[in-house]
Design an enzyme around this catalytic site. Structure first.
Site, PDB file in Angstrom:
ATOM      1  N   ASP A  81       3.280 -14.999  -7.436  1.00 45.97           N
ATOM      2  CA  ASP A  81       2.734 -16.210  -6.820  1.00 45.97           C
ATOM      3  C   ASP A  81       3.811 -17.273  -6.629  1.00 45.97           C
ATOM      4  OD1 ASP A  81       0.770 -17.868  -5.798  1.00 45.97           O
ATOM      5  OD2 ASP A  81      -0.608 -17.516  -7.466  1.00 45.97           O
TER       6      ASP A  81
ATOM      7  N   ASP B 299      -6.333 -18.271  -0.374  1.00 52.10           N
ATOM      8  CA  ASP B 299      -7.111 -18.642  -1.557  1.00 52.10           C
ATOM      9  C   ASP B 299      -8.562 -18.871  -1.180  1.00 52.10           C
ATOM     10  OD1 ASP B 299      -5.341 -18.380  -3.574  1.00 52.10           O
ATOM     11  OD2 ASP B 299      -4.832 -20.495  -3.755  1.00 52.10           O
TER      12      ASP B 299
END
Ligand code: GLA
Length: 720
Positions: A472, A542
């Site tokens: 990430d 997301d």
């Protein structure tokens, strides 16, 4: 496929297209890119217009600013240049002329940068053209690769300083070319966090237009991709030109319509805050641009990108393997978990047929909230007493693989790493840096930071049975400064960061070839081909709301194959938008990518669990199609009340069609979808009926649905 050079004309041709350039008095001009032609028959108009500086030519004079150029420099051509170099005497005018060229089989790889590759030299041919300006001491090598059976040209440039002393590069596009007219539209994929890759199509107007990222990563705001389209181009017809940059940092795409209505298109590293010093004998290599021509509209372009990126950009074991259906705990628990809770979720995952359990953020240091511990990559034993190794073994004992989240480019102020190495954070000395999500960026432009991360990650991956890594990156770059670099090299920092990142990624992915890597940057903040070279999967957004995801995945499908798209079913009401959609719709949308769940499975109703079990079974059946099949958009969610798409196997024996009905409408009879990619002469079974491919494609499939948020999937099998 062939690259030829005759009578001053370079031609790169295969059965799909031709890309041609002409030498005029040593100047490299662009002639044609599109459907096949004999480019030697194309003439070049050397006529001038007022106020256009002229250059002597053996038959008169000509005007660079009125010609279609291939890789223009700042100087005589007065439009925005592809390349701008400042010489030691301060002069910025460079006039490179043809010096030499080379044609050979195969494709060379740029050092330290991701790029499309070949496995056999016979797959592609490369043309290298060297241009030089002996006054400036600058040499430019342009690389062009054409593939046998794809409408693709890969381009990049290397700029070399051949003078004693130094020079500064202020701009160096990866690709530039001029089109004869400006009668085009351009598509780009814009957005924001959790709203990435929305399709926008603009008319081209006079002057400069385009888009860019200055975020330090390719960004949620503008994906490094553009399609130039003739105004009449559609999904399935008309000329479309794709430009995709294999790069994960700041980029700029420019579209410039000039006084003669010629159109200049350029893409590459964003020149803003970019300044690269090349000392004597040194070269600078640009990232690669992958350009696709399609005479068959957007679908032709997408098919070429999908095939190329799936098979010749992504690498490693998982390039050719189906991916495990997974359960990720993030939206199920956030930071609030312990070993027992995780095992419960994993067990429920196993019960519905899932194959991989992914432990997301919160397992390390004192990471119980997002204000701490980034950098402290050792397990929090209070939460996970068995440690990562022990937990992985317990998950394995359930019959599942184990995956782990990292954010290796970040540092929290409240971390042991920061206390030990405060100078590793990117910031401007003497100035308060700007946190984002309460975190800072490690200076990956530093080799010691790169080495530390390589060592740390490789040893964790060795210490436990970790089959999957989610990598990430949760903030954009501000306060850009490299304390290790001289003042006149500060403009190198953002790109040196990306080169450092690529070095770390190369080492970690090559040292751990059995691991499936998924890249993520708050979802799609780094959904780019650069990352795909290292990691075959990307967490596309997301936003897990099924309706929002339809747009995000539709936009992404323009260029990226479904095998690269991480896509999960999450809980309702959805955490990003608060919307409640039925499980069937969420499953339909998530099965357009590499499928999984992201909720607390141990808390679902028996009814939902039963439905999920069926979803997982269905996904496992269609998984080879989704991973390796040809993807077709059957409708646009911007035009219809439903989104429809299908995957077809290469041999056209099987397919799956998905329909996600978004919003119902009063007085609505039915809808019709024309299928694509089937064998017209074959008979297929669909929804219990036997129908010819020709009927399904030319008449279509009629369905009645008038219910908000419906998800429907149809498996299609060839029966004769
Ligand atoms: C990012 C990712 C999410 C999740 C969180 C964890 O936002 O995109 O999927 O991993 O970080 O902090």
């Amino acid at each position: 496929m062939a690259i030829t050079f005759n009578n001053g004309t370079f031609q790169l041709s295969n059965k799909h297209m031709c890309y041609a350039m002409r030498l005029l008095d040593g100047n490299l001009l662009h002639l044609h890119w599109g459907a096949p032609v004999n480019a030697e028959e194309i003439g070049v108009t050397v006529k001038g217009t007022a106020f256009c500086p002229t250059t002597a030519y053996e038959n008169g004079s000509y005007f660079l600013g009125n010609l279609m150029q291939e890789y223009p420099f700042f100087g005589v051509d007065l439009r925005r240049p592809a390349c701008s170099v400042e010489l030691m005497n301060g002069c910025r005018a460079v006039e490179p002329k043809y010096k030499s060229h080379r044609i050979y089989d195969g494709k060379p790889m740029p050092q330290g940068l991701p790029a499309v590759y070949t496995e056999e030299d016979s797959e592609a041919q490369t043309l290298e053209i060297v241009l030089a300006d002996s006054y400036a001491g600058i040499e430019i090598k342009l690389f062009y690769t054409i593939f046998n059976d794809l409408p693709v040209i890969c381009r990049r440039a290397e700029i070399k300083n051949t003078n004693a002393g130094y020079a500064y590069i202020h701009a160096a596009a990866s690709a530039a070319l001029d089109f004869f007219d400006s009668d085009y539209k351009y598509m780009h994929l814009h957005g924001a966090w959790a709203r990435e890759k929305h399709v926008e199509i603009n008319d081209v107007h006079h002057g400069i237009q385009g888009f860019e990222s200055l975020c330090g990563h390719s960004s949620h705001i503008e994906n490094p991709f553009m399609a130039l389209m003739r105004p009449d181009a559609t999904e399935d017809s008309g000329d479309v030109y794709g430009f995709s940059l294999v790069y994960s940092g700041n980029h700029r795409f420019s579209i410039i319509s000039d006084q003669n209505k010629r159109l200049r298109v350029m893409c590459g590293i964003n020149p803003e805050n970019f300044k690269w010093k090349i000392d004597e004998g040194e070269s600078f290599a640009t990232p690669e641009a992958v350009m696709v021509y399609s005479g068959d509209g957007l679908s032709g372009m997408s098919h070429a990108y999908h095939k190329l990126y799936r098979t010749r950009l992504c690498r490693g074991k998982y390039r050719d393997a189906v991916r495990p259906a997974l359960i990720n705990n993030w939206e199920g628990t956030y930071f609030d978990f312990d070993e027992e809770k995780l095992l419960k979720i994993a067990e429920s995952g196993k019960n519905i047929g899932l194959e991989l359990f992914v432990l997301d953020d919160g397992w390390f240091g004192e990471r119980n909230s997002d204000d701490r511990s980034l950098g402290d990559w050792y397990v929090n034993k209070k939460k996970i007493p068995s440690g990562i190794d022990g937990l992985a073994r317990k998950i394995n004992a359930l019959g599942m693989k184990f995956g782990l989240w990292f954010e290796p480019e970040m540092i929290s102020e409240n971390s042991d790493l920061f206390r030990a190495h405060p100078q590793w954070r990117i910031c401007v000395p003497g100035r308060e840096p700007h946190p984002s999500r309460q975190q800072f960026i490690l200076n990956y432009a530093r080799e010691d930071v790169q080495d530390y991360m390589i060592e740390t990650l490789n040893s964790i991956l060795k210490s436990a049975d970790i089959s999957y890594v989610k990598w990430d990156m949760n903030r954009s770059m501000s306060d850009i400064y490299n304390i290790m670099a001289a003042p006149d090299r500060q403009g190198e920092t953002a790109h040196r960061y990306i080169l450092g990142l690529y070095r770390v990624l190369e080492s970690v992915t090559q040292t751990n070839p059995e691991v499936l890597f998924e890249s993520c940057s708050g979802g799609g903040g780094r959904n780019d081909p650069g990352m795909m070279y290292y990691m075959p999967q990307n967490w596309a957004s997301d936003d897990t709301d099924a309706l929002e995801r339809i747009y995000i995945q539709y936009g992404g499908s323009m260029v990226y194959p479904a095998s690269t798209v991480g896509s999960h079913v999450s809980a309702v009401p959805n955490h990003q938008v608060g919307r409640t959609t039925p499980l069937a719709m969420r499953g339909t949308v998530a099965m357009a990518g590499m499928f999984g769940y992201e909720l607390d499975l141990s808390k679902q109703s028996a009814e939902d669990i039963a439905e999920m079990k069926e979803q997982v079974e269905l996904y496992k059946r269609i998984r080879p199609l989704v991973t390796f099949g040809d993807y077709y958009r059957l409708s646009s969610p911007y035009k219809e009340r439903y989104a429809a798409w299908m995957f077809v196997s290469e041999d056209k024996e099987s397919a799956v069609m998905s329909i996600a009905y978004m919003l119902a409408q009063p007085s609505h009879l039915c809808d019709r979808i024309r299928l694509k990619g089937l064998d017209p002469d074959a008979v297929y079974e669909l929804d219990g009926k036997q129908i010819h491919g020709s009927t399904l494609m030319n008449y279509g499939f009629v369905f009645e649905c008038n219910k908000d948020y419906s998800g429907m999937m149809y498996e299609i099998k060839k029966v004769k």
